[in-house]
Design a protein around this motif. Structure first.
Motif, PDB file in Angstrom:
ATOM      1  N   ILE A  70       0.837  -1.209   0.000  1.00 38.41           N
ATOM      2  CA  ILE A  70       0.000   0.000   0.000  1.00 38.41           C
ATOM      3  C   ILE A  70       0.866   1.251   0.000  1.00 38.41           C
ATOM      4  CG2 ILE A  70      -1.670   1.327   1.352  1.00 38.41           C
ATOM      5  CD1 ILE A  70      -2.757  -1.410   2.344  1.00 38.41           C
ATOM      6  N   LEU A  71       1.930   1.258   0.804  1.00 37.87           N
ATOM      7  CA  LEU A  71       2.829   2.410   0.850  1.00 37.87           C
ATOM      8  C   LEU A  71       3.518   2.630  -0.488  1.00 37.87           C
ATOM      9  CD1 LEU A  71       4.605   2.088   4.325  1.00 37.87           C
ATOM     10  CD2 LEU A  71       3.242   4.027   3.544  1.00 37.87           C
ATOM     11  N   GLY A  72       4.037   1.542  -1.059  1.00 37.10           N
ATOM     12  CA  GLY A  72       4.795   1.674  -2.298  1.00 37.10           C
ATOM     13  C   GLY A  72       3.926   1.890  -3.508  1.00 37.10           C
ATOM     14  N   GLY A  73       2.804   1.200  -3.569  1.00 38.68           N
ATOM     15  CA  GLY A  73       1.918   1.324  -4.719  1.00 38.68           C
ATOM     16  C   GLY A  73       1.396  -0.025  -5.157  1.00 38.68           C
ATOM     17  N   MET A  74       0.120  -0.250  -4.934  1.00 42.10           N
ATOM     18  CA  MET A  74      -0.497  -1.527  -5.278  1.00 42.10           C
ATOM     19  C   MET A  74      -0.652  -1.651  -6.792  1.00 42.10           C
ATOM     20  SD  MET A  74      -4.147  -3.043  -3.921  1.00 42.10           S
ATOM     21  CE  MET A  74      -3.777  -2.416  -2.280  1.00 42.10           C
ATOM     22  N   GLY A  75      -0.287  -2.812  -7.320  1.00 43.11           N
ATOM     23  CA  GLY A  75      -0.411  -3.041  -8.753  1.00 43.11           C
ATOM     24  C   GLY A  75       0.630  -2.306  -9.559  1.00 43.11           C
ATOM     25  N   THR A  76       1.842  -2.200  -9.025  1.00 47.15           N
ATOM     26  CA  THR A  76       2.912  -1.504  -9.738  1.00 47.15           C
ATOM     27  C   THR A  76       4.177  -2.342  -9.890  1.00 47.15           C
ATOM     28  OG1 THR A  76       3.782  -0.516  -7.711  1.00 47.15           O
ATOM     29  CG2 THR A  76       2.118   0.743  -8.897  1.00 47.15           C
ATOM     30  N   ILE A  77       4.293  -3.459  -9.178  1.00 44.81           N
ATOM     31  CA  ILE A  77       5.465  -4.333  -9.131  1.00 44.81           C
ATOM     32  C   ILE A  77       6.675  -3.639  -8.514  1.00 44.81           C
ATOM     33  CG2 ILE A  77       7.165  -5.625 -10.492  1.00 44.81           C
ATOM     34  CD1 ILE A  77       4.538  -7.077 -10.203  1.00 44.81           C
ATOM     35  N   PHE A  78       7.021  -2.455  -9.025  1.00 46.85           N
ATOM     36  CA  PHE A  78       8.178  -1.747  -8.473  1.00 46.85           C
ATOM     37  C   PHE A  78       7.836  -1.049  -7.161  1.00 46.85           C
ATOM     38  CE2 PHE A  78       8.970  -1.720 -13.130  1.00 46.85           C
ATOM     39  CZ  PHE A  78      10.146  -2.438 -13.129  1.00 46.85           C
ATOM     40  N   GLY A  79       6.585  -0.682  -6.991  1.00 46.60           N
ATOM     41  CA  GLY A  79       6.167   0.033  -5.800  1.00 46.60           C
ATOM     42  C   GLY A  79       6.481  -0.683  -4.500  1.00 46.60           C
ATOM     43  N   PRO A  80       6.216  -1.999  -4.408  1.00 47.95           N
ATOM     44  CA  PRO A  80       6.513  -2.702  -3.156  1.00 47.95           C
ATOM     45  C   PRO A  80       7.973  -2.634  -2.730  1.00 47.95           C
ATOM     46  CG  PRO A  80       5.007  -3.999  -4.484  1.00 47.95           C
ATOM     47  CD  PRO A  80       5.428  -2.841  -5.329  1.00 47.95           C
ATOM     48  N   ILE A  81       8.888  -2.431  -3.680  1.00 44.30           N
ATOM     49  CA  ILE A  81      10.306  -2.286  -3.315  1.00 44.30           C
ATOM     50  C   ILE A  81      10.489  -1.019  -2.493  1.00 44.30           C
ATOM     51  CG2 ILE A  81      12.653  -2.050  -4.211  1.00 44.30           C
ATOM     52  CD1 ILE A  81      11.723  -3.520  -6.738  1.00 44.30           C
ATOM     53  N   ILE A  82       9.883   0.080  -2.975  1.00 50.54           N
ATOM     54  CA  ILE A  82       9.936   1.337  -2.227  1.00 50.54           C
ATOM     55  C   ILE A  82       9.176   1.182  -0.921  1.00 50.54           C
ATOM     56  CG2 ILE A  82       9.281   3.773  -2.255  1.00 50.54           C
ATOM     57  CD1 ILE A  82       9.556   3.747  -5.263  1.00 50.54           C
ATOM     58  N   GLY A  83       8.026   0.523  -0.977  1.00 47.20           N
ATOM     59  CA  GLY A  83       7.211   0.339   0.219  1.00 47.20           C
ATOM     60  C   GLY A  83       7.947  -0.414   1.309  1.00 47.20           C
ATOM     61  N   ALA A  84       8.689  -1.470   0.913  1.00 44.50           N
ATOM     62  CA  ALA A  84       9.457  -2.237   1.898  1.00 44.50           C
ATOM     63  C   ALA A  84      10.527  -1.367   2.549  1.00 44.50           C
ATOM     64  CB  ALA A  84      10.095  -3.456   1.236  1.00 44.50           C
ATOM     65  N   ALA A  85      11.212  -0.561   1.726  1.00 44.71           N
ATOM     66  CA  ALA A  85      12.267   0.310   2.257  1.00 44.71           C
ATOM     67  C   ALA A  85      11.687   1.360   3.195  1.00 44.71           C
ATOM     68  CB  ALA A  85      13.011   0.981   1.107  1.00 44.71           C
ATOM     69  N   VAL A  86      10.550   1.950   2.820  1.00 44.78           N
ATOM     70  CA  VAL A  86       9.939   2.988   3.649  1.00 44.78           C
ATOM     71  C   VAL A  86       9.410   2.391   4.944  1.00 44.78           C
ATOM     72  CG1 VAL A  86       8.012   4.619   3.796  1.00 44.78           C
ATOM     73  CG2 VAL A  86       9.369   4.481   1.700  1.00 44.78           C
ATOM     74  N   PHE A  87       8.709   1.274   4.847  1.00 46.27           N
ATOM     75  CA  PHE A  87       8.127   0.638   6.037  1.00 46.27           C
ATOM     76  C   PHE A  87       9.210   0.238   7.037  1.00 46.27           C
ATOM     77  CE2 PHE A  87       6.578  -2.894   8.556  1.00 46.27           C
ATOM     78  CZ  PHE A  87       5.279  -2.533   8.883  1.00 46.27           C
ATOM     79  N   LEU A  88      10.208  -0.501   6.550  1.00 45.46           N
ATOM     80  CA  LEU A  88      11.259  -0.982   7.449  1.00 45.46           C
ATOM     81  C   LEU A  88      12.171   0.158   7.900  1.00 45.46           C
ATOM     82  CD1 LEU A  88      12.167  -4.299   5.604  1.00 45.46           C
ATOM     83  CD2 LEU A  88      10.810  -4.036   7.686  1.00 45.46           C
ATOM     84  N   GLY A  89      12.355   1.147   7.019  1.00 45.70           N
ATOM     85  CA  GLY A  89      13.156   2.303   7.400  1.00 45.70           C
ATOM     86  C   GLY A  89      12.497   3.107   8.505  1.00 45.70           C
ATOM     87  N   LEU A  90      11.187   3.323   8.362  1.00 47.99           N
ATOM     88  CA  LEU A  90      10.452   4.035   9.408  1.00 47.99           C
ATOM     89  C   LEU A  90      10.444   3.247  10.709  1.00 47.99           C
ATOM     90  CD1 LEU A  90       7.378   5.417   7.409  1.00 47.99           C
ATOM     91  CD2 LEU A  90       9.200   6.757   8.475  1.00 47.99           C
ATOM     92  N   GLU A  91      10.309   1.941  10.592  1.00 47.74           N
ATOM     93  CA  GLU A  91      10.360   1.102  11.799  1.00 47.74           C
ATOM     94  C   GLU A  91      11.697   1.265  12.501  1.00 47.74           C
ATOM     95  OE1 GLU A  91      10.056  -3.629  13.101  1.00 47.74           O
ATOM     96  OE2 GLU A  91      10.213  -3.072  10.992  1.00 47.74           O
ATOM     97  N   GLN A  92      12.783   1.267  11.706  1.00 50.03           N
ATOM     98  CA  GLN A  92      14.121   1.391  12.276  1.00 50.03           C
ATOM     99  C   GLN A  92      14.307   2.737  12.972  1.00 50.03           C
ATOM    100  OE1 GLN A  92      16.308  -1.287  11.820  1.00 50.03           O
ATOM    101  NE2 GLN A  92      17.616  -0.299  13.338  1.00 50.03           N
ATOM    102  N   ILE A  93      13.805   3.797  12.340  1.00 47.32           N
ATOM    103  CA  ILE A  93      13.975   5.149  12.886  1.00 47.32           C
ATOM    104  C   ILE A  93      13.069   5.389  14.084  1.00 47.32           C
ATOM    105  CG2 ILE A  93      13.690   7.609  12.376  1.00 47.32           C
ATOM    106  CD1 ILE A  93      14.398   6.912   9.443  1.00 47.32           C
ATOM    107  N   LEU A  94      11.784   5.013  13.929  1.00 47.08           N
ATOM    108  CA  LEU A  94      10.809   5.334  14.969  1.00 47.08           C
ATOM    109  C   LEU A  94      10.987   4.503  16.234  1.00 47.08           C
ATOM    110  CD1 LEU A  94       7.616   5.757  12.739  1.00 47.08           C
ATOM    111  CD2 LEU A  94       9.008   7.557  13.781  1.00 47.08           C
ATOM    112  N   THR A  95      11.454   3.262  16.083  1.00 43.14           N
ATOM    113  CA  THR A  95      11.654   2.436  17.276  1.00 43.14           C
ATOM    114  C   THR A  95      12.780   2.975  18.152  1.00 43.14           C
ATOM    115  OG1 THR A  95      12.997   0.946  15.899  1.00 43.14           O
ATOM    116  CG2 THR A  95      10.743   0.259  16.390  1.00 43.14           C
ATOM    117  N   ALA A  96      13.652   3.804  17.563  1.00 44.22           N
ATOM    118  CA  ALA A  96      14.700   4.435  18.374  1.00 44.22           C
ATOM    119  C   ALA A  96      14.113   5.505  19.289  1.00 44.22           C
ATOM    120  CB  ALA A  96      15.755   5.056  17.459  1.00 44.22           C
ATOM    121  N   TRP A  97      12.924   6.001  18.918  1.00 41.38           N
ATOM    122  CA  TRP A  97      12.252   7.033  19.723  1.00 41.38           C
ATOM    123  C   TRP A  97      11.227   6.443  20.679  1.00 41.38           C
ATOM    124  CZ3 TRP A  97      10.976  10.774  15.074  1.00 41.38           C
ATOM    125  CH2 TRP A  97      12.167  11.347  14.617  1.00 41.38           C
ATOM    126  N   THR A  98      10.444   5.485  20.168  1.00 44.06           N
ATOM    127  CA  THR A  98       9.357   4.938  20.974  1.00 44.06           C
ATOM    128  C   THR A  98       9.011   3.529  20.521  1.00 44.06           C
ATOM    129  OG1 THR A  98       7.013   5.163  21.541  1.00 44.06           O
ATOM    130  CG2 THR A  98       7.690   6.018  19.410  1.00 44.06           C
TER     131      THR A  98
END
Length: 322
Positions: free
Chosen positions: A261-289
């Motif tokens: 959903i973050l990267g773009g449903m029905g785009t094939i390439f979108g999930p690559i960006i979505g995975a990076a954004v999701f896991l990147g945000l998890e990595q950054i935000l878990t350092a705060w809370t």
């Protein structure tokens, strides 16, 4: 189209340059972190094949992720113990274990799909969820293989001529497999088979009236998607040197959907960006809370509201970005 290929080119160029950048900056964690992105991107691309192009909302794809991981872990466990598995002495070769895991994931996918695809809508979602939870509790009950604690893996699978224990080498193996899988999925969705699959998403009754039976097309896509997700599970087990029932949890399926959903449903390439954004945000935000999902939720809402095709759709513009 030019803008789309520029964005895709930048994405893969950055992925290729990760190990050199890590060497220059002396940041060894960078390679490890992006390896996670690539592995989850492979799983998300696989799920997007049926979710984005076939409108099959599967909450059971984590089951295939878990199967891939446990094939590696269980075979390795029996080899370490010096015994056989169903009379087979086992193997540590990736050329044996990885295809075996994909075949097993595809076989389970064929059974799950054959039963689930007899329904649609919320019934389909609930049946796939039920299958995943069944497998999850089976894995929890495997006391010999660690039960709820999971199973450690001694060594990564071996590929002739490559030092798989080297993190940069393993990263490039994952990246090559992701690239090949993206290419395969692109060929599938742009083939006559893929066009029919898209047709069922847009108007199933019209496709049936044209003479296309839904089951063979949807089931084939489901099985292919399961095999790809199983491969991602194999890579994760080799990366983490660990397999646990959580790999098959419905929460893992939810994470994969969030990436799509973050990267773009029905785009094939979108999930690559979505995975990076999701896991990147998890990595950054878990350092705060520890309540990092409270911040991720509004971000997903904004993406859905202002870009129906996700971040990838926003980057490339237009509607035809698949």
């Amino acid at each position: 189209m030019t803008r789309k290929y520029i964005v895709v080119g930048i994405i893969f160029a950055l992925l290729i340059l990760v190990p050199p950048i890590a060497n220059v900056t002396d940041d060894t964690f960078l390679v490890s972190m992006v390896t996670r992105f690539v592995i989850y991107a492979l799983a998300a691309v696989s799920l997007d094949l049926i979710l984005g192009y076939g409108a099959m909302v599967s909450f059971g794809h984590a089951a295939f992720f878990g199967i891939g991981g446990y094939v590696v872990a269980i075979v390795g466990f029996h080899m370490d113990m010096g015994d056989t598995l169903f009379g087979w002495a086992g193997s540590n070769s990736a050329l044996v274990i990885w295809p075996l895991a994909m075949i097993l994931a595809a076989a389970v996918g064929a059974i799950m799909g054959a039963l689930s695809l007899r329904t649609s809508g919320i019934q389909f979602i609930m049946i796939t969820l039920a299958f995943a939870q069944m497998l999850y509790f089976v894995l929890v009950g495997l006391v010999q293989y660690g039960g709820d604690d999971g199973l450690s893996i001694t060594n990564r699978n071996v590929i002739p001529g490559l030092d798989v224990d080297d993190n940069a080498t393993f990263y490039y193996i994952c990246l090559v497999l992701l690239t090949v899988w993206v290419f395969i999925c692109r060929r599938i969705v742009n083939s006559p088979f893929g066009m029919v699959l898209r047709g069922f998403k847009q108007n199933e009754r019209r496709n049936v009236n044209l003479g296309y039976a839904p089951m063979p097309y949807k089931l084939s896509a489901f099985v292919i998607s399961a095999a790809g997700t199983g491969l991602a599970g194999v890579l994760w087990a080799n990366y983490a040197l660990y397999a646990s029932p959580d790999m098959a949890s419905w929460l893992k399926s939810g994470e994969l959907m969030s990436m799509i959903i973050l990267g773009g449903m029905g785009t094939i390439f979108g999930p690559i960006i979505g995975a990076a954004v999701f896991l990147g945000l998890e990595q950054i935000l878990t350092a705060w809370t520890e309540h990092w999902m409270l911040f991720l939720g509004p971000i997903m809402i904004l993406v859905v509201l202002f870009s129906r095709r996700g971040i990838f759709g926003w980057l490339v513009g237009g509607r035809n970005n698949d």
